[in-house]
Design an enzyme around this catalytic site. Structure first.
Site, short mmCIF file in Angstrom:
data_model
loop_
_atom_site.label_atom_id
_atom_site.label_comp_id
_atom_site.label_asym_id
_atom_site.label_seq_id
_atom_site.Cartn_x
_atom_site.Cartn_y
_atom_site.Cartn_z
N HIS A 12 5.44 -74.18 -6.80
CA HIS A 12 5.87 -75.20 -5.98
C HIS A 12 7.53 -74.53 -6.24
O HIS A 12 7.93 -74.91 -5.06
CB HIS A 12 5.79 -76.42 -6.97
CG HIS A 12 5.05 -76.97 -6.66
ND1 HIS A 12 4.32 -77.50 -8.37
CD2 HIS A 12 3.65 -77.37 -6.29
CE1 HIS A 12 3.34 -78.43 -8.70
NE2 HIS A 12 2.66 -77.83 -6.54
N ARG A 45 -2.55 -71.23 -1.02
CA ARG A 45 -2.67 -70.05 -1.17
C ARG A 45 -3.75 -69.55 -1.57
O ARG A 45 -3.65 -68.28 -0.85
CB ARG A 45 -2.93 -71.25 -3.31
CG ARG A 45 -1.64 -71.51 -3.83
CD ARG A 45 -2.05 -72.14 -5.09
NE ARG A 45 -3.09 -73.10 -4.93
CZ ARG A 45 -3.39 -74.21 -5.49
NH1 ARG A 45 -2.65 -74.24 -6.77
NH2 ARG A 45 -4.01 -75.10 -5.69
N LYS A 66 -6.66 -87.49 -7.55
CA LYS A 66 -6.56 -87.26 -8.58
C LYS A 66 -5.63 -87.48 -9.89
O LYS A 66 -4.66 -89.35 -8.88
CB LYS A 66 -4.95 -86.37 -8.48
CG LYS A 66 -5.63 -85.02 -7.79
CD LYS A 66 -4.26 -83.79 -7.75
CE LYS A 66 -4.62 -82.91 -6.64
NZ LYS A 66 -3.43 -81.81 -6.35
N SER A 83 -1.00 -76.78 -10.50
CA SER A 83 -0.62 -78.10 -11.43
C SER A 83 -1.62 -77.91 -12.43
O SER A 83 -1.66 -78.60 -13.93
CB SER A 83 -0.87 -79.03 -11.01
OG SER A 83 1.45 -79.57 -10.31
O1 PNS Z 1 0.37 -81.23 -4.41
P1 PNS Z 1 -0.86 -82.27 -3.14
O2 PNS Z 1 -1.95 -83.57 -4.24
O3 PNS Z 1 -1.63 -81.11 -2.32
O4 PNS Z 1 -0.93 -83.26 -2.17
C1 PNS Z 1 -1.11 -84.42 -1.50
C2 PNS Z 1 -0.54 -85.34 -0.73
C3 PNS Z 1 0.91 -86.39 -2.54
C4 PNS Z 1 1.39 -84.69 -0.26
C5 PNS Z 1 -1.34 -86.51 -0.31
O5 PNS Z 1 -2.02 -86.63 -1.06
C6 PNS Z 1 0.05 -87.21 0.44
O6 PNS Z 1 0.29 -87.39 1.55
N1 PNS Z 1 -0.38 -88.48 -0.66
C7 PNS Z 1 0.21 -89.70 0.09
C8 PNS Z 1 -0.54 -90.93 1.11
C9 PNS Z 1 -0.94 -90.48 2.32
O7 PNS Z 1 -0.22 -90.48 2.81
N2 PNS Z 1 -2.12 -90.14 2.30
C10 PNS Z 1 -2.70 -89.63 3.89
C11 PNS Z 1 -3.12 -88.15 4.04
S1 PNS Z 1 -4.94 -88.32 3.02
#
Ligand code: PNS
Length: 162
Positions: free
Chosen positions: A17, A90, A41, A128
């Site tokens: 990250h 990745r 998650k 992570s």
């Molecule tokens: O590090 P990650 O888990 O790949 O990040 C994913 C993240 C947190 C960016 C994504 O889940 C997100 O945008 N969460 C906020 C809620 C949202 O907007 N969800 C709509 C997209 S499905």
């Protein structure tokens, strides 16, 4: 001034990250690393813990700040006026996932652009989840998370959720 956000669950932040954040900081005048919820998650660290760890890890990066938001990414974009989303890619499996996120975000807010930076090959394997698993079982996470947060993460995750 060009601005982007680097959103993620960061549970915890890894050197993979940090590589993406550092590279984004060379491309944009201001980078906001935003800790968010990923509905898929279950996190071990609280949002505030994750945010505090990133703040420490990014101390040396002058144009990077850290924020946390528990709503939708598009709502954060509208509230902050930041419409460029930078994420790391990745392997091929990440692409399917990131493509879906980018598409749904653009469906909700057409002004949003997602920029995917290819992960440095040194960090291709890193996640992570892997760091959490190692730390929970007493494995050494040296070189996988920034040095300045290593001991905190190791102690906090040792023995599970306590
Ligand atoms: O590090 P990650 O888990 O790949 O990040 C994913 C993240 C947190 C960016 C994504 O889940 C997100 O945008 N969460 C906020 C809620 C949202 O907007 N969800 C709509 C997209 S499905």
């Amino acid at each position: 001034m060009t601005r982007c956000m680097v959103p993620g669950s960061f549970d915890p932040i890894t050197i993979g990250h940090m590589d993406i954040i550092t590279r984004a900081a060379r491309l944009y005048d201001e980078v906001v690393v935003t800790v968010m919820h990923n509905a898929e998650k279950r996190t071990m660290l609280s949002m505030e813990e994750r945010r505090a760890l990133i703040e420490r890890a990014a101390e040396g990066l002058a144009n990077v700040r850290v924020d946390a938001f528990s709503g939708l990414l598009v709502d954060y974009a509208r509230a902050s006026g930041i419409y460029v989303v930078v994420k790391g890619l990745r392997r091929a499996v990440d692409f399917e996932y990131e493509y879906q996120l980018a598409a749904v975000n653009r469906h909700l807010e057409p002004a949003i652009e997602t920029v995917l930076l290819m992960t440095d090959t040194r960090y291709n394997y890193l996640s992570s989840t892997l760091v959490r698993d190692l730390a929970m079982h007493g494995g050494d996470i040296t070189g996988l998370v920034p040095d300045c947060i290593k001991d905190t993460v190791q102690k906090r995750l040792a023995g599970g959720n306590s």
